[in-house]
Design a protein around this motif. Sequence first.
Motif, PDB file in Angstrom:
ATOM      1  N   ASN A  44       0.818  -1.208   0.000  1.00  0.00           N
ATOM      2  CA  ASN A  44       0.000   0.000   0.000  1.00  0.00           C
ATOM      3  C   ASN A  44       0.852   1.259   0.000  1.00  0.00           C
ATOM      4  OD1 ASN A  44       0.626  -0.367   3.049  1.00  0.00           O
ATOM      5  ND2 ASN A  44      -0.327   1.668   2.943  1.00  0.00           N
ATOM      6  N   TYR A  45       0.260   2.326  -0.472  1.00  0.00           N
ATOM      7  CA  TYR A  45       0.751   3.684  -0.291  1.00  0.00           C
ATOM      8  C   TYR A  45      -0.417   4.528   0.211  1.00  0.00           C
ATOM      9  CZ  TYR A  45       5.271   2.732  -2.283  1.00  0.00           C
ATOM     10  OH  TYR A  45       6.536   2.241  -2.482  1.00  0.00           O
ATOM     11  N   PRO A  46      -0.167   5.453   1.129  1.00  0.00           N
ATOM     12  CA  PRO A  46      -1.263   6.078   1.873  1.00  0.00           C
ATOM     13  C   PRO A  46      -1.962   7.208   1.138  1.00  0.00           C
ATOM     14  CG  PRO A  46       0.831   6.925   2.628  1.00  0.00           C
ATOM     15  CD  PRO A  46       1.153   5.866   1.622  1.00  0.00           C
ATOM     16  N   LEU A  47      -3.261   7.287   1.375  1.00  0.00           N
ATOM     17  CA  LEU A  47      -4.084   8.397   0.905  1.00  0.00           C
ATOM     18  C   LEU A  47      -4.614   9.229   2.063  1.00  0.00           C
ATOM     19  CD1 LEU A  47      -6.115   6.474  -1.837  1.00  0.00           C
ATOM     20  CD2 LEU A  47      -4.143   7.973  -2.176  1.00  0.00           C
ATOM     21  N   GLY A  48      -4.294   8.850   3.282  1.00  0.00           N
ATOM     22  CA  GLY A  48      -4.706   9.647   4.433  1.00  0.00           C
ATOM     23  C   GLY A  48      -5.890   9.069   5.163  1.00  0.00           C
ATOM     24  N   ILE A  49      -6.449   9.871   6.094  1.00  0.00           N
ATOM     25  CA  ILE A  49      -7.577   9.448   6.927  1.00  0.00           C
ATOM     26  C   ILE A  49      -8.827  10.224   6.531  1.00  0.00           C
ATOM     27  CG2 ILE A  49      -8.487   9.431   9.281  1.00  0.00           C
ATOM     28  CD1 ILE A  49      -5.685   8.848  10.253  1.00  0.00           C
ATOM     29  N   ASN A  50      -9.928   9.497   6.406  1.00  0.00           N
ATOM     30  CA  ASN A  50     -11.214  10.089   6.070  1.00  0.00           C
ATOM     31  C   ASN A  50     -12.265   9.610   7.060  1.00  0.00           C
ATOM     32  OD1 ASN A  50     -11.096  11.331   2.994  1.00  0.00           O
ATOM     33  ND2 ASN A  50      -9.610   9.701   3.318  1.00  0.00           N
ATOM     34  N   THR A  51     -13.331  10.343   7.203  1.00  0.00           N
ATOM     35  CA  THR A  51     -14.459   9.900   8.022  1.00  0.00           C
ATOM     36  C   THR A  51     -15.614   9.510   7.112  1.00  0.00           C
ATOM     37  OG1 THR A  51     -15.221  12.192   8.244  1.00  0.00           O
ATOM     38  CG2 THR A  51     -13.807  11.314   9.991  1.00  0.00           C
ATOM     39  N   LEU A  52     -16.310   8.441   7.516  1.00  0.00           N
ATOM     40  CA  LEU A  52     -17.425   7.902   6.740  1.00  0.00           C
ATOM     41  C   LEU A  52     -18.601   7.649   7.675  1.00  0.00           C
ATOM     42  CD1 LEU A  52     -15.374   5.209   4.794  1.00  0.00           C
ATOM     43  CD2 LEU A  52     -16.447   7.185   3.724  1.00  0.00           C
ATOM     44  N   PRO A  53     -19.826   7.846   7.223  1.00  0.00           N
ATOM     45  CA  PRO A  53     -20.983   7.477   8.050  1.00  0.00           C
ATOM     46  C   PRO A  53     -21.050   5.965   8.217  1.00  0.00           C
ATOM     47  CG  PRO A  53     -21.676   8.110   5.841  1.00  0.00           C
ATOM     48  CD  PRO A  53     -20.225   8.435   5.932  1.00  0.00           C
ATOM     49  N   THR A  54     -21.462   5.534   9.378  1.00  0.00           N
ATOM     50  CA  THR A  54     -21.535   4.090   9.633  1.00  0.00           C
ATOM     51  C   THR A  54     -22.681   3.420   8.900  1.00  0.00           C
ATOM     52  OG1 THR A  54     -22.831   4.540  11.617  1.00  0.00           O
ATOM     53  CG2 THR A  54     -20.432   4.320  11.888  1.00  0.00           C
ATOM     54  N   SER A  55     -23.637   4.193   8.435  1.00  0.00           N
ATOM     55  CA  SER A  55     -24.742   3.637   7.649  1.00  0.00           C
ATOM     56  C   SER A  55     -25.271   4.714   6.721  1.00  0.00           C
ATOM     57  CB  SER A  55     -25.868   3.137   8.567  1.00  0.00           C
ATOM     58  OG  SER A  55     -26.418   4.201   9.316  1.00  0.00           O
ATOM     59  N   GLY A  56     -25.993   4.296   5.703  1.00  0.00           N
ATOM     60  CA  GLY A  56     -26.566   5.235   4.746  1.00  0.00           C
ATOM     61  C   GLY A  56     -26.365   4.757   3.329  1.00  0.00           C
ATOM     62  N   THR A  57     -26.187   5.714   2.442  1.00  0.00           N
ATOM     63  CA  THR A  57     -26.012   5.412   1.028  1.00  0.00           C
ATOM     64  C   THR A  57     -24.550   5.565   0.644  1.00  0.00           C
ATOM     65  OG1 THR A  57     -28.245   6.192   0.526  1.00  0.00           O
ATOM     66  CG2 THR A  57     -26.720   5.989  -1.325  1.00  0.00           C
ATOM     67  N   TYR A  58     -23.992   4.497   0.083  1.00  0.00           N
ATOM     68  CA  TYR A  58     -22.608   4.516  -0.387  1.00  0.00           C
ATOM     69  C   TYR A  58     -22.602   4.271  -1.895  1.00  0.00           C
ATOM     70  CZ  TYR A  58     -21.978   3.635   4.580  1.00  0.00           C
ATOM     71  OH  TYR A  58     -22.046   3.708   5.944  1.00  0.00           O
ATOM     72  N   TYR A  59     -21.515   4.635  -2.532  1.00  0.00           N
ATOM     73  CA  TYR A  59     -21.438   4.498  -3.979  1.00  0.00           C
ATOM     74  C   TYR A  59     -20.235   3.642  -4.379  1.00  0.00           C
ATOM     75  CZ  TYR A  59     -25.080   7.943  -4.526  1.00  0.00           C
ATOM     76  OH  TYR A  59     -26.292   8.595  -4.483  1.00  0.00           O
ATOM     77  N   ASN A  60     -20.511   2.691  -5.251  1.00  0.00           N
ATOM     78  CA  ASN A  60     -19.490   1.889  -5.899  1.00  0.00           C
ATOM     79  C   ASN A  60     -19.498   2.299  -7.361  1.00  0.00           C
ATOM     80  OD1 ASN A  60     -17.613  -0.016  -6.638  1.00  0.00           O
ATOM     81  ND2 ASN A  60     -19.053  -1.741  -6.633  1.00  0.00           N
ATOM     82  N   GLY A  61     -18.614   3.206  -7.737  1.00  0.00           N
ATOM     83  CA  GLY A  61     -18.716   3.825  -9.047  1.00  0.00           C
ATOM     84  C   GLY A  61     -19.937   4.708  -9.076  1.00  0.00           C
ATOM     85  N   THR A  62     -20.852   4.447 -10.001  1.00  0.00           N
ATOM     86  CA  THR A  62     -22.098   5.220 -10.069  1.00  0.00           C
ATOM     87  C   THR A  62     -23.263   4.499  -9.407  1.00  0.00           C
ATOM     88  OG1 THR A  62     -22.599   4.256 -12.245  1.00  0.00           O
ATOM     89  CG2 THR A  62     -21.369   6.343 -12.218  1.00  0.00           C
ATOM     90  N   GLN A  63     -23.035   3.328  -8.853  1.00  0.00           N
ATOM     91  CA  GLN A  63     -24.114   2.535  -8.263  1.00  0.00           C
ATOM     92  C   GLN A  63     -24.265   2.841  -6.777  1.00  0.00           C
ATOM     93  OE1 GLN A  63     -23.606  -1.677  -8.669  1.00  0.00           O
ATOM     94  NE2 GLN A  63     -25.395  -2.197  -7.457  1.00  0.00           N
ATOM     95  N   ALA A  64     -25.479   3.218  -6.405  1.00  0.00           N
ATOM     96  CA  ALA A  64     -25.766   3.500  -5.000  1.00  0.00           C
ATOM     97  C   ALA A  64     -26.078   2.202  -4.264  1.00  0.00           C
ATOM     98  CB  ALA A  64     -26.949   4.451  -4.893  1.00  0.00           C
ATOM     99  N   VAL A  65     -25.528   2.068  -3.046  1.00  0.00           N
ATOM    100  CA  VAL A  65     -25.756   0.896  -2.210  1.00  0.00           C
ATOM    101  C   VAL A  65     -26.142   1.381  -0.822  1.00  0.00           C
ATOM    102  CG1 VAL A  65     -24.788  -1.233  -1.295  1.00  0.00           C
ATOM    103  CG2 VAL A  65     -24.041  -0.403  -3.529  1.00  0.00           C
ATOM    104  N   ASN A  66     -27.293   0.927  -0.349  1.00  0.00           N
ATOM    105  CA  ASN A  66     -27.749   1.311   0.988  1.00  0.00           C
ATOM    106  C   ASN A  66     -27.389   0.219   1.990  1.00  0.00           C
ATOM    107  OD1 ASN A  66     -29.094   3.780   0.222  1.00  0.00           O
ATOM    108  ND2 ASN A  66     -30.671   2.494  -0.741  1.00  0.00           N
ATOM    109  N   GLY A  67     -27.047   0.638   3.219  1.00  0.00           N
ATOM    110  CA  GLY A  67     -26.748  -0.348   4.256  1.00  0.00           C
ATOM    111  C   GLY A  67     -25.840   0.218   5.317  1.00  0.00           C
ATOM    112  N   SER A  68     -25.262  -0.695   6.099  1.00  0.00           N
ATOM    113  CA  SER A  68     -24.365  -0.320   7.186  1.00  0.00           C
ATOM    114  C   SER A  68     -22.977  -0.894   6.934  1.00  0.00           C
ATOM    115  CB  SER A  68     -24.903  -0.861   8.523  1.00  0.00           C
ATOM    116  OG  SER A  68     -26.178  -0.332   8.802  1.00  0.00           O
ATOM    117  N   LEU A  69     -21.995  -0.241   7.519  1.00  0.00           N
ATOM    118  CA  LEU A  69     -20.620  -0.692   7.341  1.00  0.00           C
ATOM    119  C   LEU A  69     -20.291  -1.839   8.283  1.00  0.00           C
ATOM    120  CD1 LEU A  69     -18.561   2.622   7.006  1.00  0.00           C
ATOM    121  CD2 LEU A  69     -19.256   1.060   5.183  1.00  0.00           C
ATOM    122  N   ALA A  70     -19.470  -2.746   7.804  1.00  0.00           N
ATOM    123  CA  ALA A  70     -18.925  -3.822   8.623  1.00  0.00           C
ATOM    124  C   ALA A  70     -17.408  -3.706   8.605  1.00  0.00           C
ATOM    125  CB  ALA A  70     -19.354  -5.189   8.068  1.00  0.00           C
ATOM    126  N   GLY A  71     -16.790  -4.155   9.695  1.00  0.00           N
ATOM    127  CA  GLY A  71     -15.330  -4.109   9.783  1.00  0.00           C
ATOM    128  C   GLY A  71     -14.828  -2.977  10.642  1.00  0.00           C
TER     129      GLY A  71
END
Length: 790
Positions: A366-393
Motif C-alpha cells: 500500500n501507499y497512503p491516501l490519508g484518513i477520512n471519516t465515513l458514516p456508519t450507515s446510509g447510502t454509499y457508492y461503488n462507481g455510479t451505483q448506489a448501495v444502501n446499508g451499514s458498514l462492517a469491519g
Amino acid sequence: MQTKSPLSRHCLLLSSTILLLGGVAKAATTTHGRQGSQTGGRSTHAATAHSAAAAPHSSAPRRTSLDSTGPGDTIQVSASRHHSGGGLIRRETAARSVSTISREFISKQSPASNTLALVTLSPGANVAMGDPFGVTDQSSVSVRGLNQQEIGYVFEGAPMNDPDNYTPNSSEWVDSENMESVQLQQGAPDIEIPTVYSAGGTMRVRMRDPDYKRQGQLDVSYGSHQMNRQYLRYDSGEIGNTGLRMFASFSNLTSRAWRGPGRNNRRHMDFKAIKDWAPESSTSLSFTYNNENTAWYSTPTLSDWNKYGLGGGINLNGVYKFGDANYYKGFQTDWTNYFLSSQSHFKLNQEWSLDVTPYFYHGSGNYPLGINTLPTSGTYYNGTQAVNGSLAGNNYSEDGNVAAKWDWYGRENYTGINAAAHYDTAFNHLVFGAWYGYTDMHVSEPFSALDGAGNVSSSLLSLQDGTVLNGWIYHTITQMVGLYVGDEVRLLNDRLRINAGFKEVMTARDGTLNQPGPQYGASYNSAQPLPRFSISYKVNDQIQLFANATTSFRVPMGSAFYNQYNSPYDASLYQTANTHLKDEYSIAEEVGARYHNNWVTGSVTLFNYNFVHHAINEYINAVPYFLDAGGMTSRGVDAELGLRPWHHFSPYVSGEYLYATNDNNITLDGVTYRTKGKIATSAPRWMAAIGVQYDDGTFFGSVSMKYVDKEYGTFMNDERIPGHKQVDLMLGARAPDIGFMKKPSIRLNIVNLNDSHYLSGVYSTGPTAGTSTYYVAPTFAALATVSTGF
C-alpha cells in the motif's frame, strides 16, 4: 478480463530460457577459465492527492558503443583507490553522454544509500531527497529538466520503472554494499535496453559479482534518528572446478522518522550466482527480496514552508484525535517485492555472440491516501451505483461516523525476455535482437477502520453484503514488443566509428475499470519507430569527438485511461478518462568531446531535445491530471572532470547550464494558461558540484558540495524555490587484519554538514502560485559504520 495465468506464463518463460541456455552451452567451448563474467550489466503519486573500447585483436570479444561504453566497462570486483575523481568518473568511449559511478565511490557512502542519492554529483542530475539516508522512496531525480517518470531504470538487465506510474522505487532494488556501478545515460538509451520510458534518459544499476574466493563481509551502522542497520554477506568462492560461484546477503534496518512521528523498517536479501561455461561464456542468476514499512513525510506548499519552516505546522501529528486527517498512522506504507533475472553471454565462435536476459518482478502493498471519516450507515457508492446499508469491519465510531485509513493498494507483476545476437568482424559490428515485456497491474483503493486509540485495523471496511468499500478499482495488462537492428562501421584504423540503428517498439494495453458506470474496458495501441545515428572520431590517444541524433518515447500512464469516481461518497466523476493521449516522443542531438590521459578524465556535451505530446501527470489540489502539454524544448551543456589520485587526493567537478521551456499553452479544467515560452518546472538554470576524496590505504575521507539554482514549481513561473547548496562529509580509517577479521574499517558519513534548511525540489506541480508542493531537505544527520571482512 480473462488472461492467461501469470504463474504459468512466468514458468514457461524461465523454462524455455533454461532450455535455450543449455543448448547454447553445449555449442560453446567447454574449457573453463577464470577471466570472470563479462555479462552486461509505485505509486507514490497516490498520496499526493491527499497530502499537502576493446583492443582490436581478432581473438578478443569486441565491445562497441552499441552495447557498452568501451574499455571503462571492465568490472572491478573490489574497490580501487586509483580511479579518477574517486570513482565519480571513468573513461567512456560511447558516442553519447554517459556518467558512471563506480564501486570506489559507492563503497564509501552511507550504507543505506539508494540509487538516486548516488548520482547527485553527476552532471544533469537534479536529485531531491526527502530522507537523509535514502531509506524511503520519497525522493526524485530530474535529468536535463525531465522528471523521473521520463527516465528508464534498468537493474541487472531488466526494466524497473513502476508499471503504473513509472517511478523508480530504487530503495527496493539492492543494498549499496552489493552495487558494482550506477550509470546515468543522460541522452537516449542503448538500442538493446528493454524500456519504453526513456524519453529523458536511462539509469543502469549493476550488482557486484560473487568473488572467486570464499569470504564474507559484516557491517554494523548506527546514527542519527535512531538509525540502526546490520548487513551480512557470504561469498561461496568457486565451488570445486565447476565454474560456479555465488553470494547471498541479508540486511536489517530500523530508524525513526527524521521529522514528525513514525518509524522505518526494512529487511532485504540479495543473491547472485554465476556459472562460467567457457572463458567468454557465462550465465548469471540474480535475486532480490525486499520488505519495508516506512514513515511518510509531508510535502508542504511554499507558503506553509515560509510560515512554519521545520516546525510542527508542516509535519504529521503524533497524537490521535478522532478523524484527524494528518494523523501519522494514516500515512504508513508497506511494500514487499521480489525480483529475478538471468543474464547470459555466449561466445559462439570468432564472429558470433549471443546475449539473453529473462526477468520477473512481483510487488504488492500500500501507499497512503490519508484518513477520512465515513458514516456508519446510509447510502454509499461503488462507481455510479448506489448501495444502501451499514458498514462492517469497524469497531469504533463517534456521532455515527467511523474514521478510516484510505490506501492505494497495488499488486503488480512484470516479466519479459530480451535477446540480442552480435556479429563482429575487424571493421564492422552488427547487432539485432528482440524484446518482449508483459506487465499485469491490479489497483484498488480500500478503507481500514481506526479504533479509539488510532490503531489501524487489519481488515477492510465493507458493506454487510460483503462488498469492500473502494474508491477506485482497475486492472491493466500491457504487452510490449521491441525489434531492433544496429550496425557500427570502423574506419581509419578504428579511429572513426559510424553507427546507425533502428528500433520499432509496439505497445498493446488493455484494461478494465471494475466499478459500475459508463466505462468498463479501456485499450491503447501504438507503434513507434526509433531511428538513431552516431559518429565518433579519435583524434589521438587522448581526445575523442562525438555526435549523435537519437529518438525515444514514453507510453502514457495506465491510470490515465480510466474514469475515477468520487466513491464511496457520491456518483460524480473525480477524474474523466483521457482516451486521447498519445505517446510522448523526443528527438535529441548531442555534440561532445572527451579528454583522457594518465591524470585527467573529462568531457563536455552540448545537447538539444525537442518533445512532442509532452505528458503532464500531476495531482493539483487533490485532482489528478493526465495531459498532453504539446511541445517542450530542452537545451544546454554538461561537463565533468576528474583527476587520478595526486598525493592521495582525487578531485572531481561537474556542472550544467540548462534552458528548458514549454512550447505550448496548457489547458486545465477549461482554463488556458499562457505557458508558451515559460521555463519548465524542476529545471534549474545552473547546477554545479565539487568533490574531493582522500585515500592513502589507511585513512580515507571525502567532502562534496552540490549547488542547485532556483526552480520553478508552477507552469506560470509565478512561484519558485530559491537556489540551495549542501555539503556532505565522510571520514574513515582501516586497520590491519585482526584475527579472523580481514581489513576492518570504521567510517562516519555526515549528510548536510552545514545543517541547511531548504526545500530540495518540486514534489507536485501546479499551474499557479499556491498549487504546488515541495520536498523538504533532510537536516544534519550522521551515520557511523564498522565493517570487516572475514
